[in-house]
Design a protein around this motif. Sequence first.
Motif, mmCIF file in Angstrom:
data_model
loop_
_atom_site.group_PDB
_atom_site.id
_atom_site.type_symbol
_atom_site.label_atom_id
_atom_site.label_comp_id
_atom_site.label_asym_id
_atom_site.label_seq_id
_atom_site.Cartn_x
_atom_site.Cartn_y
_atom_site.Cartn_z
ATOM 1 N N SER A 137 0.848 -1.194 0.000
ATOM 2 C CA SER A 137 0.000 0.000 0.000
ATOM 3 C C SER A 137 0.881 1.241 0.000
ATOM 4 C CB SER A 137 -0.901 -0.001 1.235
ATOM 5 O OG SER A 137 -0.118 0.139 2.417
ATOM 6 N N THR A 138 0.299 2.357 -0.353
ATOM 7 C CA THR A 138 1.078 3.606 -0.367
ATOM 8 C C THR A 138 1.563 3.961 1.036
ATOM 9 O OG1 THR A 138 -1.001 4.842 -0.196
ATOM 10 C CG2 THR A 138 -0.091 4.527 -2.397
ATOM 11 N N GLU A 142 5.482 4.428 2.056
ATOM 12 C CA GLU A 142 5.980 5.634 2.725
ATOM 13 C C GLU A 142 6.744 5.256 3.989
ATOM 14 O OE1 GLU A 142 6.750 9.592 3.812
ATOM 15 O OE2 GLU A 142 6.362 8.580 1.902
ATOM 16 N N LEU A 171 3.462 2.091 -9.931
ATOM 17 C CA LEU A 171 3.177 2.600 -8.599
ATOM 18 C C LEU A 171 4.201 3.638 -8.161
ATOM 19 C CD1 LEU A 171 1.519 2.475 -5.980
ATOM 20 C CD2 LEU A 171 2.911 0.511 -5.278
ATOM 21 N N ARG A 174 4.131 7.243 -9.725
ATOM 22 C CA ARG A 174 3.066 8.191 -9.407
ATOM 23 C C ARG A 174 3.631 9.458 -8.792
ATOM 24 N NH1 ARG A 174 -1.176 4.585 -6.138
ATOM 25 N NH2 ARG A 174 -0.931 6.437 -4.826
ATOM 26 N N MET A 177 4.490 9.476 -5.176
ATOM 27 C CA MET A 177 5.595 8.595 -4.803
ATOM 28 C C MET A 177 6.944 9.175 -5.239
ATOM 29 S SD MET A 177 4.656 5.694 -3.233
ATOM 30 C CE MET A 177 3.645 6.751 -2.191
#
Length: 587
Positions: A137-138, A142, A171, A174, A177
Amino acid sequence: MYNPYFGFSEAPFSISPDPRYLFMSERHREALAHLLYGLQIDGGFVLLTGEVGTGKTTLCRCLLGQVPEHCDIAFIFNPKLSRLELLKTLCEELHIALPDGVCSLKALFDRLNAHLLESNARGRKTVLIVDEAQNLSTGVLELLRLLTNLETERHKLLQIILLGQTELRELVAREDMRQLAQRIVARYHLEPLSRPEVGAYVRHRLAVAGTRAELFAPPLLERLYRLSGGTPRLINVLCDRALLGAYVQGKPAVDRATLDSAAREVLGLPRRPKVPAALAAALGVSLLAGMATAGWQLAPQPLLGAGRSGLDSLLAGAPVPADAAPPAPSPAPEPEPPGTVPGSGDAPSPPAAPGGSPDQESEPPLEPPRPDPAESLPEEELAGPASEEHWLHEALAVRALFGHWQAGIRQPSDLDGACRQVEEMSLRCLRRQAAAESLASLQPPLIVELAPAGGPPFLATLLEHDGRRARLVVAGEVREAGLAALARRWSGRYVQLQQAPLTRSRRLTLGSRGADVAWVDLQLARWEGQSRPRAGDPLFGSELEQRVRSFQQASGLLADGVVGAQTLERLARLGAPEMTALTRQSH
């Protein structure tokens, strides 16, 4: 079951990631080098991506066997975790003792930091490897980025290697990111095996299992490549089922029928109606041999105008078949107002060159041998690619078209990507929509979108037609069909390659100079039937202006002597010398 029968010490095509069976293709060697580099550098992310089944996990297992003594490895193979779960898993992998009931990110972070500082003081390096990282997941990504902030004055405390499918590249690309993307110090995308590598891969695994017998003949390896697309996991499953079939039937080696039966079992494919074998032989199968490339992967999305971000496969240029005539540029469209994009509609005939004669003769081009009409594919049975080959339809259509133009495509791609690449070669793709009845008026080669009855749409390359019958390439197979049958199944969409003008200017007028003017002079010389362009300074003078007017008038354009967008496009369609002869013969 079949190991003693074929003399294997163990199953040669198991899908378990056994490093002993790792076939080190050039791409796999480069990928492993990137991973080993990740063990040596200080901090940041190393990214290894690739399609499903290309060997990423096997490479990782190989890497684990080469870890230096001073490295501690934490391996996470199930990344569908929350931030708290990931930190707990990381601590468990590094054997960090945790108090009962700990549920605070800060407490875990502090424990991890203390452990990493202690390991660094003892001269040890800590590496975290995350497999299937496209599922992160983002929030977890992170957190991983924040973990790379753990450091001393001289060293980063944690190195992170991410392994994942193609979606991982998208991903990290992005906008949100971008901070993580800036910390990627090395990245590599692992492609499937190339056509020659598939054979070497099969022989390698058979040798490791204890035999050097030729259980898969060269034609079967070609078939295996087309069925698998060069994906090692698919190759393993297909070969395993094929060997089982040969064992059950008491055969000493795998044959075509057994391999096809295995493909139907593995891929869940229906049986395909047979096409007479004499058809492929008579139509010059040499075209297929010129289509070898590096690996690729494609999805069956046939709409020509839509981009497909998931199609990142490698495409190499195919040599021109010995029996194929040189391509003639496509016919020009109807004049359109300046600034508009060429649209659909019937294309007018090319302009007549000065002094052209309808009675002028020229030597007819050599034509490949044609099959007996009785053996041609019946019009009412026009079929698309076999189910197991449908996903290749776009790649092979692109290769057949671009191969006629001798346009070498460096890195894969779908039609959109290939069109972007050939812009560097002074070529461009023309995408058009036309009425079905206009198919006979189009000048091959071109890619057409067809929709067979009861099957999904697909792309095919129309190589030539005589107004009644057509020769085309469908998923790498050369076929012949009635032109009327094609028109009934044609969506009206097509793509042609065109020689692009060298000029970057929008308008050339009296007094213009440079390479752009020289190119216009060259194209006009071809149209006029001259053996070479006029010599001298590339200046747009009054003589050139008059020649431009004559060309514009013959083309149905405004004869103002100014070379604008429409005039440039018409000149570009004269591209090859062959077009000059065709133009002269047509008027």
